[in-house]
Design a protein around this motif. Structure first.
Motif, PDB file in Angstrom:
ATOM      1  N   ALA A   1      13.658  -1.023  27.983  1.00 20.61           N
ATOM      2  CA  ALA A   1      12.265  -0.706  27.664  1.00 20.61           C
ATOM      3  C   ALA A   1      11.802  -1.704  26.610  1.00 20.61           C
ATOM      4  CB  ALA A   1      12.137   0.721  27.142  1.00 20.61           C
ATOM      5  N   VAL A   2      10.775  -2.475  26.941  1.00 22.51           N
ATOM      6  CA  VAL A   2      10.318  -3.569  26.100  1.00 22.51           C
ATOM      7  C   VAL A   2       8.898  -3.274  25.630  1.00 22.51           C
ATOM      8  CG1 VAL A   2       9.929  -6.059  25.961  1.00 22.51           C
ATOM      9  CG2 VAL A   2      11.771  -5.166  27.397  1.00 22.51           C
ATOM     10  N   ALA A   3       8.672  -3.375  24.316  1.00 21.14           N
ATOM     11  CA  ALA A   3       7.333  -3.169  23.747  1.00 21.14           C
ATOM     12  C   ALA A   3       6.644  -4.520  23.669  1.00 21.14           C
ATOM     13  CB  ALA A   3       7.443  -2.488  22.390  1.00 21.14           C
ATOM     14  N   GLY A   4       5.993  -4.829  22.555  1.00 18.61           N
ATOM     15  CA  GLY A   4       5.348  -6.124  22.418  1.00 18.61           C
ATOM     16  C   GLY A   4       3.987  -6.169  23.073  1.00 18.61           C
ATOM     17  N   PRO A   5       3.398  -7.371  23.184  1.00 18.75           N
ATOM     18  CA  PRO A   5       2.045  -7.502  23.734  1.00 18.75           C
ATOM     19  C   PRO A   5       1.953  -7.171  25.217  1.00 18.75           C
ATOM     20  CG  PRO A   5       3.018  -9.657  23.325  1.00 18.75           C
ATOM     21  CD  PRO A   5       3.933  -8.658  22.704  1.00 18.75           C
ATOM     22  N   ALA A   6       3.074  -7.254  25.946  1.00 15.50           N
ATOM     23  CA  ALA A   6       3.081  -6.936  27.381  1.00 15.50           C
ATOM     24  C   ALA A   6       4.199  -5.934  27.650  1.00 15.50           C
ATOM     25  CB  ALA A   6       3.271  -8.199  28.215  1.00 15.50           C
ATOM     26  N   PRO A   7       4.021  -4.658  27.291  1.00 14.75           N
ATOM     27  CA  PRO A   7       5.104  -3.672  27.449  1.00 14.75           C
ATOM     28  C   PRO A   7       5.502  -3.513  28.911  1.00 14.75           C
ATOM     29  CG  PRO A   7       3.013  -2.588  26.931  1.00 14.75           C
ATOM     30  CD  PRO A   7       2.793  -4.048  26.747  1.00 14.75           C
ATOM     31  N   HIS A   8       6.819  -3.341  29.123  1.00 20.89           N
ATOM     32  CA  HIS A   8       7.301  -3.213  30.496  1.00 20.89           C
ATOM     33  C   HIS A   8       8.713  -2.661  30.501  1.00 20.89           C
ATOM     34  CE1 HIS A   8       8.725  -7.216  29.176  1.00 20.89           C
ATOM     35  NE2 HIS A   8       9.778  -6.957  29.940  1.00 20.89           N
ATOM     36  N   LEU A   9       9.164  -2.264  31.697  1.00 18.11           N
ATOM     37  CA  LEU A   9      10.564  -1.968  31.944  1.00 18.11           C
ATOM     38  C   LEU A   9      11.178  -3.185  32.615  1.00 18.11           C
ATOM     39  CD1 LEU A   9      10.531   1.695  33.340  1.00 18.11           C
ATOM     40  CD2 LEU A   9      11.015   0.940  31.013  1.00 18.11           C
TER      41      LEU A   9
END
Length: 562
Positions: A192-200
């Protein structure tokens, strides 16, 4: 002429249970960061302390923590609770008057239970923690730890890199920035990745864009034994079995969840306003039903069909045609894509299906349909199309058993996962050996340039893979002791690391009379609607024997989702 039939075909034989959230009820108020359970006991931890709730009884212990587990949630015996926080890892009992017992004073960032073993993420690594007697054993070094996940006999800790512990061994992989959680998947691990473009980030290198930054992700038991659940704003992220990930709104901003198994599992959730119970909505899928139309004449073909989780069954006779507007039963799909089916079947991006049946199409055809939502969420469903002739009817159950189509990444170290075409320009130079008349009078370093084209495929694991390809730069040459060499055709073999938007690695390139080494990088930030990536292609190549080198710059486009 026989009549056509539209029916429903279940994805799996028998009764299938698909978990989704139902009613949400508050257990108790407060600010909580994690939740655990055993029997009727619910435990919540947060900055205000540890809270035990059984029915209407609430007991508080002044022990702030950020993570909590029970040693054996399914046990009917005594309850042992273990907390994780800035003051270390502690064991305690819900019995009034019991004092917490320190297992280690080292600050703790995360805590999970892996088949009876407690795994803690401390400042200096991933540790196995024993309760009785207290003991701590290092499983893997982790620098700047951020997230912890466990699966069946395996654990993953994310810091500056990803440390995977399984079968007593540790392997490491590059860690993307802004990873906030990690959970097991049948094919590997999901980040699970946050940041400016959150995604799996999925194990096959693909990503699922998210509308908001995820907060938590963990393995769960939602009925299939291979499930995962997470939090995303006021929604849940849910994957049951091999079904795609789904975003399920629940109306509360939870930060942690824990699934409680049962005939219809429920989920306990922790958030800034309290502990909550989320009932499961596990309505069984209906048995396959096909309603035959009465009469000899074929009725009018419908102009619309609604796609759900179950596949639709459509029967046509040769000579019939269909123009059908497809829609999503959940109302979330913005784009539709079809994979497979008879040759003349088409599906527009907006869901208009067109097909004319002929005798050449007699038989069963399976068309998998990908539904893409407004924020990039993807689900799969499909249509089983039968073009009939003078043959006995095929039982519906047989159709159901043969209808399941769920694309999965290929397995095995030599399976091809992706292929690209590349085009651009190459420039370089070579030393002048002055071994032939044509090189006399040329400078000591002779430049050259040419357009180039190439094709390559890659396979193996999602993170470290092999790649092989061919390339040509017909106007590029370099000077060798044996004369002028033209780069008409070369073959490349190498290894690379990365996935998703970045791939980089060394290679060897050979021609009839040439052997070079180099490094290539592919920066692929763009993605088409069907998931194919494209972007910049860079390659640096050296021929040490001939004192020559080149730099290639071009554009790469994935031409197959393999």
């Amino acid at each position: 002429m026989r009549s056509w039939v539209v029916g429903v075909v279940a994805l799996l034989p028998g009764v299938a249970m698909a978990w989704s959230p139902g009613a949400v009820t508050r257990i108790t108020e407060g600010s909580f960061e994690d939740v655990a359970w055993q029997g009727d006991l619910v435990v919540g931890v947060g900055p205000e302390g540890t809270v035990f709730v059984t029915g209407d009884t609430r007991t508080e212990v002044p022990l702030p923590a950020r993570a909590v587990v029970t040693l054996d949630p399914r046990s009917e015996g005594p309850v042992t609770v273990v907390t994780c926080g800035d003051t270390g890892v502690h064991a305690l009992s819900p019995t009034p008057g019991s004092e917490p017992r320190a297992l280690t004073p080292a600050p703790c960032l995360a805590l999970e239970r892996m088949e009876g073993t407690l795994v803690a993420l401390l400042a200096d690594g991933m540790m196995a923690v024993e309760v009785d007697p207290p003991a701590v054993r290092k499983l893997a070094d982790v620098t700047h730890p951020r997230a912890l996940g466990v699966g069946s006999g395996r654990a993953a800790a994310v810091g500056d890199d990803i440390a995977l512990r399984q079968d007593g061994r540790v392997t490491r992989y590059p860690a993307p920035a802004d990873v906030v959680a990690v959970a097991p998947d049948p094919e590997g691990w999901v980040l699970a990745v946050a940041g400016p473009a959150p995604h799996l980030a999925l194990p096959d290198g693909s990503v699922i864009p998210l509308p908001d930054a995820p907060r938590a992700l963990a393995a769960a038991d939602l009925g299939t034994g291979d499930d995962a659940i997470g939090t995303l704003g006021d929604s849940l992220l849910v994957r049951t079995g091999d079904t795609p990930w789904a975003i399920e709104p629940v109306g509360e901003p939870f930060v942690a969840v824990s699934a409680r198994a049962g005939a219809c599992p429920e989920v306990l959730a922790a958030g800034p306003t309290g502990l909550f119970r989320i009932a499961g909505d596990c309505e069984p899928e209906p048995e396959p039903v096909v309603a035959e139309a009465d009469g000899e004449a074929a009725p009018d073909v419908p102009t619309a069909m609604e796609l759900g989780e179950s596949w639709l069954l459509l029967r046509l006779d040769p000579g019939q045609s269909a123009t059908i507007q497809l829609s999503d039963a959940e109302g979330k799909a913005q784009r539709f894509y079809a994979y497979g089916g008879p040759p003349r079947l088409t599906l527009s991006e907006h869901g208009m299906l067109r097909y004319g049946a002929t005798r050449a199409d007699i038989g069963l055809w399976r068309t998998a349909i990908q539904l893409i939502g407004e924020n990039g969420q993807r689900r799969w469903t499909g249509i089983v199309l039968e073009v009939r002739d003078d043959r006995p009817a095929i039982p519906v159950r047989e159709v159901a058993d043969r209808a399941v189509v769920r694309p999965r990444p290929p397995k095995g170290p030599w399976a091809v996962r992706e292929c690209f075409v590349e085009a651009g320009a190459i420039g370089g130079a070579s030393a002048n050996h002055r071994t032939e008349w044509s090189s006399v009078g040329l400078p000591d370093v002779v430049p050259s340039a040419s357009p180039f084209v190439a094709a390559s495929c890659a396979g193996g694991s999602p993170k470290v893979s092999w790649f092989a390809g061919v390339d040509s730069a017909p106007a590029f040459f370099y000077l060798a002791p044996s004369g002028r060499m033209v780069h008409l055709l070369g073959a490349t073999l190498g290894v690379q690391t990365g996935g998703g938007a970045v791939r980089v690695g060394p290679y060897v390139n050979t021609g009839l009379l040439k052997l070079s080494v180099g490094v290539r990088a592919m920066l692929l930030p763009f993605e088409t609607d069907n998931g194919s990536r494209h972007g910049l292609f860079v390659r640096a190549d050296a021929v040490p024997v001939n004192l020559a080198g080149s730099l290639s710059l071009g554009y790469a486009w994935e031409f197959g989702d393999l």
